[in-house]
Motif scaffolding. Sequence first.
Motif, PDB file in Angstrom:
ATOM      1  N   SER A  44      -3.699   4.365  -8.167  1.00 10.51           N
ATOM      2  CA  SER A  44      -4.845   4.496  -6.996  1.00 10.51           C
ATOM      3  C   SER A  44      -5.313   2.910  -6.783  1.00 10.51           C
ATOM      4  N   LEU A  45      -6.604   2.858  -6.400  1.00 13.34           N
ATOM      5  CA  LEU A  45      -7.413   1.397  -6.695  1.00 13.34           C
ATOM      6  C   LEU A  45      -8.226   1.609  -7.969  1.00 13.34           C
ATOM      7  N   LEU A  61       0.824  -1.132  -0.102  1.00 20.21           N
ATOM      8  CA  LEU A  61       0.062  -0.144   0.181  1.00 20.21           C
ATOM      9  C   LEU A  61       0.938   1.178   0.058  1.00 20.21           C
ATOM     10  N   THR A  62       0.504   2.241  -0.839  1.00 21.50           N
ATOM     11  CA  THR A  62       1.248   3.386  -0.760  1.00 21.50           C
ATOM     12  C   THR A  62       0.141   4.639  -0.006  1.00 21.50           C
ATOM     13  N   TRP A  63       0.538   5.255   0.863  1.00 24.65           N
ATOM     14  CA  TRP A  63      -0.455   6.371   1.461  1.00 24.65           C
ATOM     15  C   TRP A  63      -0.070   7.596   0.846  1.00 24.65           C
ATOM     16  N   GLY A 106      -5.202   9.227   0.466  1.00 26.54           N
ATOM     17  CA  GLY A 106      -5.492   8.104   0.932  1.00 26.54           C
ATOM     18  C   GLY A 106      -4.700   6.988   0.354  1.00 26.54           C
ATOM     19  N   TYR A 107      -5.094   5.986   0.544  1.00 26.25           N
ATOM     20  CA  TYR A 107      -4.292   4.592  -0.036  1.00 26.25           C
ATOM     21  C   TYR A 107      -4.278   4.372  -1.442  1.00 26.25           C
ATOM     22  N   GLY A 108      -3.397   4.065  -2.278  1.00 25.75           N
ATOM     23  CA  GLY A 108      -3.373   3.631  -3.583  1.00 25.75           C
ATOM     24  C   GLY A 108      -2.810   2.139  -3.557  1.00 25.75           C
ATOM     25  N   VAL A 109      -2.904   1.321  -4.515  1.00 25.46           N
ATOM     26  CA  VAL A 109      -2.138   0.190  -4.774  1.00 25.46           C
ATOM     27  C   VAL A 109      -1.670   0.302  -6.211  1.00 25.46           C
ATOM     28  N   ASN A 110      -0.177  -0.080  -6.220  1.00 24.57           N
ATOM     29  CA  ASN A 110       0.288  -0.388  -7.387  1.00 24.57           C
ATOM     30  C   ASN A 110       0.469  -1.663  -7.947  1.00 24.57           C
TER      31      ASN A 110
END
Length: 250
Positions: free
Chosen positions: A77-78, A56-58, A63-67
């Motif tokens: 992002s998601l 996860l990257t904050w 907010g949180y994104g996912v690569n």
Amino acid sequence: MKNRISVSMLTLGLALLASAGSGWATTSVLNSTVDALSVTGYSNTGTGGALQTKTLTWYSGSGYGVNSGGETSPQHSLDNVGYKEALLLNFGASTQLNSVKIGWKYNDADITVLAWKPLDYMNPAISNVTGPTFGASTKYSDLIGLGWSLVGNYSNLVTTSEKSVNVTSPVSSSFWLVMAYNSAFSGQQASDVSARGFVADTSPDYGKFYSVSYSSGTKTQTEVSEPSTALLLGAAMFGFVGWRSRKRAA
């Protein structure tokens, strides 16, 4: 003596109202460490679209994104373009998810919400529900058969306000999945009646998940929750004390 009774009842009313307040909704920023909530990122990057954990990257204020690997904006992002990302929320106790907020979006931002075995969590005869596991070949399309239930699909999230979820006939669980809209669950009926009118569009969805609002889960859908009961009793105590005061004054 009458004054002492009134004071005692007033004190009890305050205590009941305080206990009711403790059961009201709590808002938690997803990277916060002040509560028991833990967050894990997933993406269908495995063989045949199997789910795998992702870092996860904050993003501050967003907010949180996912690569899922080698992706650039807006796919940091998601999203549901190419790989499809999700957040697993573990509250550590039976919880009713009330709303989701994103802090950043691109284009459109529709989301899908799932709950883990909500019928078991709401059955008073079942006291210990073990958590979910994702095997090496588990795909999004497998989740319904593995104990997950569609709570609902929700459209057009905005960054300025929370999106209410799990509204009608709300369910409870310790474990929730939130993600950009995922068509793998399009054939399922949502437990949230208010979400059954959702119509998917052709726009891709991108969002960074910032916070959630939640409250303590209940064991049945029909019972009056403890906070509501305490609130009613507390208000009744105040009303009775006020009535006695007016009666004495008359």
